[in-house]
Scaffold this active site. Sequence first.
Site, short mmCIF file in Angstrom:
data_model
loop_
_atom_site.label_atom_id
_atom_site.label_comp_id
_atom_site.label_asym_id
_atom_site.label_seq_id
_atom_site.Cartn_x
_atom_site.Cartn_y
_atom_site.Cartn_z
N GLU A 39 6.15 -10.76 12.05
CA GLU A 39 6.18 -12.23 12.56
C GLU A 39 5.99 -12.14 14.41
O GLU A 39 5.39 -12.67 14.52
CB GLU A 39 8.26 -12.59 12.90
N TRP A 71 -11.31 16.62 -18.51
CA TRP A 71 -9.97 15.43 -18.72
C TRP A 71 -10.00 14.24 -20.11
O TRP A 71 -10.80 14.20 -20.26
CB TRP A 71 -10.50 14.95 -16.74
#
Length: 353
Positions: A46, A164
């Site tokens: 704000e 992997w």
Amino acid sequence: MAHALRLAERGLNTTTPNPRVGCVIVRDGVVAGEGWHERAGEPHAEVHALRQAGERARGATAYVTLEPCSHHGRTPPCANALIDAGVARVVAAMRDPNPQVAGGGIALLTLAGVNAQAGLLEAAARELNPGFISRMTRARPWVRVKTASSLDGRTALLNGESKWITGAAARQDVQLLRARACALLTGVGTVLADDPQMNVRGVETPRQPLRVILDGRLRTPPVARILAGGGVLLACAAEAEAGRRAALEAAGAECLCLPAADARINLAALLAELGRRGVNELHVEAGATLNGALLEAGLVDEWVAYLAPLVLGSAARGVFNLPELTDMAGRRGFSLIDQRMLGGDLRLTLRPV
């Protein structure tokens, strides 16, 4: 409000332990100012928006993704800043779950004659801050478990080899999850088997998450790569050997003694301590034992499962170690929140039913 939410996302990796918040100030149908909260201790969304709007904030409407704060923290209350700027209307996406605010901001604005309301795009705002909401309402982090497995639910071969299973796109996506988290959790078994760094790589971020190792007997080697650079918390049992503790503390780790049974750390106690330390989102990358313990204890809030188009066979290691079921009534159900392709792999985001 949708634009304010997009602004809030810019603080995804930086605002911890504060929430991610965005603000847009509109006058006569034109954006007069906008901003987002960037880091704890710095101005809130704000304030940034008000500074940009200047005198154009008078009589304007402020759209903010979280109820403006009404208490003095590291910065003054945003509700007062909006009142002083002469904003006529404030629309918040959701009320602040922080007990120090909890409707206080809306009440303060209303008392000052500002038309204040909350609830616009609330679901999207809540999705932006699951960890902050969890810590404010349950005094513990939001727990996100990440797994990478084959189609038959296997995370590694029997001998431990796992690099992997998924491709480069999925592995890069994991770095984004790590970057948004306040802390990363793994077990000592993973540390001993893989010697991981458990840090954020390849993603621009001003900070590294706290790294937490569940290590009841303090078996982590002082030369483990995860200890490099500090920022490591070792959760251990009180009976852990004092000599090991001294060596690990000399290597830069903090040892935290927690309630334990047979050197098995009380996971709820660990989460409560992390909540006290301001951890909003806890990202878990661990083996089947810790994953299973978290799930069995009802502490998993979200499961991000990366599935590779592979089959590793029944002898390979699984995702969750759980007690055997004798009937289907004991099965654990999940809701599918999101699904998308990352290269050749599928990412599923699930939450317990």
